[in-house]
Every structure is written in structure tokens, then in C-alpha cells.
Design a protein around this motif. Structure first.
Motif, short mmCIF file in Angstrom:
data_model
loop_
_atom_site.label_atom_id
_atom_site.label_comp_id
_atom_site.label_asym_id
_atom_site.label_seq_id
_atom_site.Cartn_x
_atom_site.Cartn_y
_atom_site.Cartn_z
N PHE A 45 0.84 -1.19 0.00
CA PHE A 45 0.00 0.00 0.00
C PHE A 45 0.87 1.25 0.00
CE2 PHE A 45 -3.15 -2.95 1.87
CZ PHE A 45 -4.22 -2.68 1.03
N ALA A 46 0.35 2.29 -0.65
CA ALA A 46 1.04 3.59 -0.59
C ALA A 46 0.82 4.17 0.80
CB ALA A 46 0.47 4.53 -1.65
N ASP A 47 1.85 4.74 1.38
CA ASP A 47 1.71 5.32 2.72
C ASP A 47 1.82 6.82 2.66
OD1 ASP A 47 4.53 6.26 3.37
OD2 ASP A 47 4.91 4.17 2.88
N ALA A 48 1.21 7.44 3.67
CA ALA A 48 1.28 8.90 3.81
C ALA A 48 1.84 9.20 5.19
CB ALA A 48 -0.11 9.50 3.64
N GLY A 49 3.13 9.04 5.34
CA GLY A 49 3.76 9.26 6.63
C GLY A 49 3.50 8.11 7.58
N GLN A 50 2.61 8.33 8.56
CA GLN A 50 2.34 7.32 9.57
C GLN A 50 1.16 6.41 9.23
OE1 GLN A 50 4.33 6.91 12.28
NE2 GLN A 50 5.60 8.48 11.31
N SER A 51 0.48 6.66 8.11
CA SER A 51 -0.71 5.87 7.80
C SER A 51 -0.77 5.56 6.30
CB SER A 51 -1.98 6.62 8.23
OG SER A 51 -2.11 7.83 7.51
N ILE A 52 -1.64 4.62 5.95
CA ILE A 52 -1.84 4.27 4.55
C ILE A 52 -2.67 5.36 3.88
CG2 ILE A 52 -2.88 2.56 3.00
CD1 ILE A 52 -2.41 0.47 5.15
N GLU A 53 -2.28 5.73 2.68
CA GLU A 53 -3.05 6.71 1.91
C GLU A 53 -4.42 6.12 1.62
OE1 GLU A 53 -3.99 9.84 1.07
OE2 GLU A 53 -1.88 10.13 0.53
N SER B 197 -7.73 2.31 -0.89
CA SER B 197 -6.32 2.73 -0.88
C SER B 197 -5.59 2.30 -2.14
CB SER B 197 -5.59 2.14 0.34
OG SER B 197 -6.11 2.64 1.54
N PRO B 198 -4.63 3.12 -2.60
CA PRO B 198 -3.80 2.73 -3.74
C PRO B 198 -2.81 1.64 -3.34
CG PRO B 198 -3.12 4.87 -2.92
CD PRO B 198 -4.34 4.49 -2.14
N PHE B 199 -2.68 0.65 -4.19
CA PHE B 199 -1.84 -0.52 -3.93
C PHE B 199 -0.88 -0.69 -5.09
CE2 PHE B 199 -1.07 -5.16 -3.92
CZ PHE B 199 -0.75 -5.37 -2.57
N ARG B 200 0.42 -0.71 -4.80
CA ARG B 200 1.42 -0.85 -5.86
C ARG B 200 1.76 -2.32 -6.05
NH1 ARG B 200 5.95 3.50 -7.24
NH2 ARG B 200 6.21 2.87 -9.41
N LEU B 201 1.53 -2.81 -7.25
CA LEU B 201 1.75 -4.22 -7.55
C LEU B 201 3.23 -4.56 -7.57
CD1 LEU B 201 -0.84 -4.52 -10.46
CD2 LEU B 201 -1.13 -5.34 -8.12
N GLU B 202 3.54 -5.73 -7.07
CA GLU B 202 4.92 -6.20 -7.05
C GLU B 202 5.46 -6.36 -8.47
OE1 GLU B 202 6.37 -8.96 -3.69
OE2 GLU B 202 5.90 -10.29 -5.38
N GLN B 203 4.62 -6.85 -9.36
CA GLN B 203 4.97 -7.00 -10.77
C GLN B 203 3.95 -6.24 -11.61
OE1 GLN B 203 7.69 -8.45 -11.95
NE2 GLN B 203 8.38 -9.14 -9.93
N PRO B 204 4.37 -5.28 -12.46
CA PRO B 204 3.42 -4.56 -13.30
C PRO B 204 2.61 -5.51 -14.17
CG PRO B 204 5.58 -3.52 -13.36
CD PRO B 204 5.76 -4.82 -12.65
N VAL B 205 1.38 -5.11 -14.45
CA VAL B 205 0.46 -5.91 -15.28
C VAL B 205 0.16 -5.13 -16.55
CG1 VAL B 205 -1.85 -6.90 -15.41
CG2 VAL B 205 -0.55 -7.06 -13.29
N LYS B 206 0.24 -5.79 -17.68
CA LYS B 206 -0.04 -5.11 -18.94
C LYS B 206 -1.55 -4.97 -19.17
CE LYS B 206 4.08 -5.80 -21.74
NZ LYS B 206 4.60 -6.25 -23.06
N TYR B 207 -1.96 -3.76 -19.50
CA TYR B 207 -3.35 -3.49 -19.89
C TYR B 207 -3.32 -2.75 -21.21
CZ TYR B 207 -8.06 -1.62 -19.96
OH TYR B 207 -9.34 -1.29 -20.34
#
Length: 231
Positions: free
Chosen positions: A79-87, A105-115
Motif C-alpha cells: 500500500f502507498a503510505d502517507a507518513g504514519q498511515s496508509i493513503e 487505498s492505492p496498492f502498488r503491484l509487485e509486478q506490473p500488469v499489462k493493460y
């Protein structure tokens, strides 16, 4: 007979009645066909929501929305974080107990996925519900999660229409699954995409609704309803 109708002053009412009858017959036929189609779709969605979860990389994501809706997927990332908490953004959700807020919440994938041939490595995750009193992340710091996460969830798509109230971006309050609006708001708050594309352009065009909580309450708790589409 036509002359008699005309002389009686009934021509226009008669024509109007015939036209209305034709419209009603066509509308009834359309509604019946739509009902049959919708019932088939509901059965398909119910089956999809119980199927074995797939990796996004193994799915054909450029299919029609109705072929993807509620399909189960498995994700790995952070998850993307905003300092002390998850965005996060907050979606108003009425319930029997009053008002709850669905946390997304925005989640950054470990491996990019093609769309459509373009790698994308962000997706918005619907983490679950929190009570009105716990809407602020500062009220549930113990429920924050960090590090690598595994998510199993259902694909959900934007749900907006002309009657949807506009979000209050200052208080971070939303009233529909407004994917594009949420992506732009998060981008404005500093979530980065890639060197060549913005965050909004680097995100997949759907949500993933998590099936399990990432931490005990007061962290957001999933509330997956049964598959439902009104006829």
C-alpha cells in the motif's frame, strides 16, 4: 369508420392511444428481454465470484466489463503510505446502524500488469468498512499495515451516474465508486506514477475489493455482499 371517428372528435385521441399501445408493447418486450439477459448475467457473476482466484498477469483484462466483474484475483504488493498511515479515500456507505465509510487505498503491484499493451503497477483496493467514528486514520493507527501484502479479492468497476452527488475532496468524502475522480484526487495528493506517466495513467481501470481484513478492528473490515444486479 375513419370519418365517423373524425366527426366525433376522436381522431387524435385514437391515434394517441394506438401510438401509446405500440410503445407499451415494445417496452414490455424490451423489459422481458433485459430481464432474461440480466438473470443470465447474475448467474455468471455468482459463479465468477466463487471461482479460484487468478493472477492479474494471467487474465485477459481487455475483455468486456461484464466478463470481468466480480472475478476473483490474487495480488502481491504494498500500500502507498502517507507518513504514519496508509493513503486512502473514503466512500460513504449507509447501513442499518447509521453511516459507515468504505476505505479505498492505492496498492502498488509487485509486478506490473499489462493493460492494452501498457504496463501498469497501481490498483485501488477496497479494504473494507469502518464506523463513522473511525473514519479518520488517526483513530485506527493500530490497524495500519505496512510491508508486502497478499490480497485476494473481487474485481469491481466504477459506478457513477448523473444523480451521484459530487465528492467533497477537502474532507475526502465520496458517494460513488468514481474511479477516475479518486485517481485524480490521489494524484493531486502526491501519489506518483512512473517517470513517463502520471499515477492516474499508471493505474488499472478497476478496483479490487479485498475478501479478508489486513488487521483486526478498528482496521477496515470487508463486507462483501452477495452478487446482486437489479432486474
Amino acid at each position: 369508420m375513419l370519418n365517423a371517428i373524425r366527426q366525433a372528435g376522436l381522431l387524435w385521441p385514437t391515434l394517441f392511444s394506438v401510438a401509446a399501445l405500440v410503445v407499451l408493447i415494445n417496452l414490455g418486450t424490451w423489459q422481458w428481454q433485459r430481464k432474461t439477459w440480466k438473470e443470465g448475467l447474475i448467474a455468471q457473476l455468482a459463479q465468477s465470484s466463487k471461482a479460484r482466484p487468478q493472477s492479474l498477469a494471467d487474465m485477459k483484462l481487455d475483455r468486456q466489463v461484464d466478463e470481468l466483474r466480480f472475478r476473483r484475483v490474487r495480488l502481491f504488493g504494498m500500500f502507498a503510505d502517507a507518513g504514519q498511515s496508509i493513503e486512502e479515500v473514503h466512500l460513504w456507505t449507509p447501513d442499518q446502524g447509521g453511516t459507515s465509510w468504505r476505505v479505498i487505498s492505492p496498492f502498488r503491484l509487485e509486478q506490473p500488469v499489462k493493460y492494452r499493451g501498457v504496463p501498469r503497477d497501481w490498483v485501488l483496493v477496497i479494504r473494507g468498512l469502518v464506523a463513522k467514528d473511525n473514519k479518520s486514520p488517526t483513530r485506527r493507527e493500530s490497524g495500519q499495515v505496512t510491508g508486502r501484502q497478499e490480497i485476494v479479492g473481487r474485481l469491481r468497476f466504477a459506478e457513477t451516474n448523473w444523480a451521484t452527488p459530487s465528492p467533497n475532496t477537502e474532507t475526502n468524502e465520496w458517494y460513488a465508486l468514481d474511479l477516475n475522480g479518486m485517481l485524480k484526487a490521489l494524484q493531486a495528493r502526491g501519489i506518483n506514477g512512473s517517470q513517463s506517466r502520471s499515477f492516474a495513467a499508471n493505474a488499472l481501470p478497476f478496483f479490487v475489493e479485498a475478501e479478508e481484513a489486513f488487521a483486526p478492528p478498528p482496521a477496515p473490515q470487508p463486507d462483501l455482499k452477495s452478487v446482486y444486479l437489479s432486474n
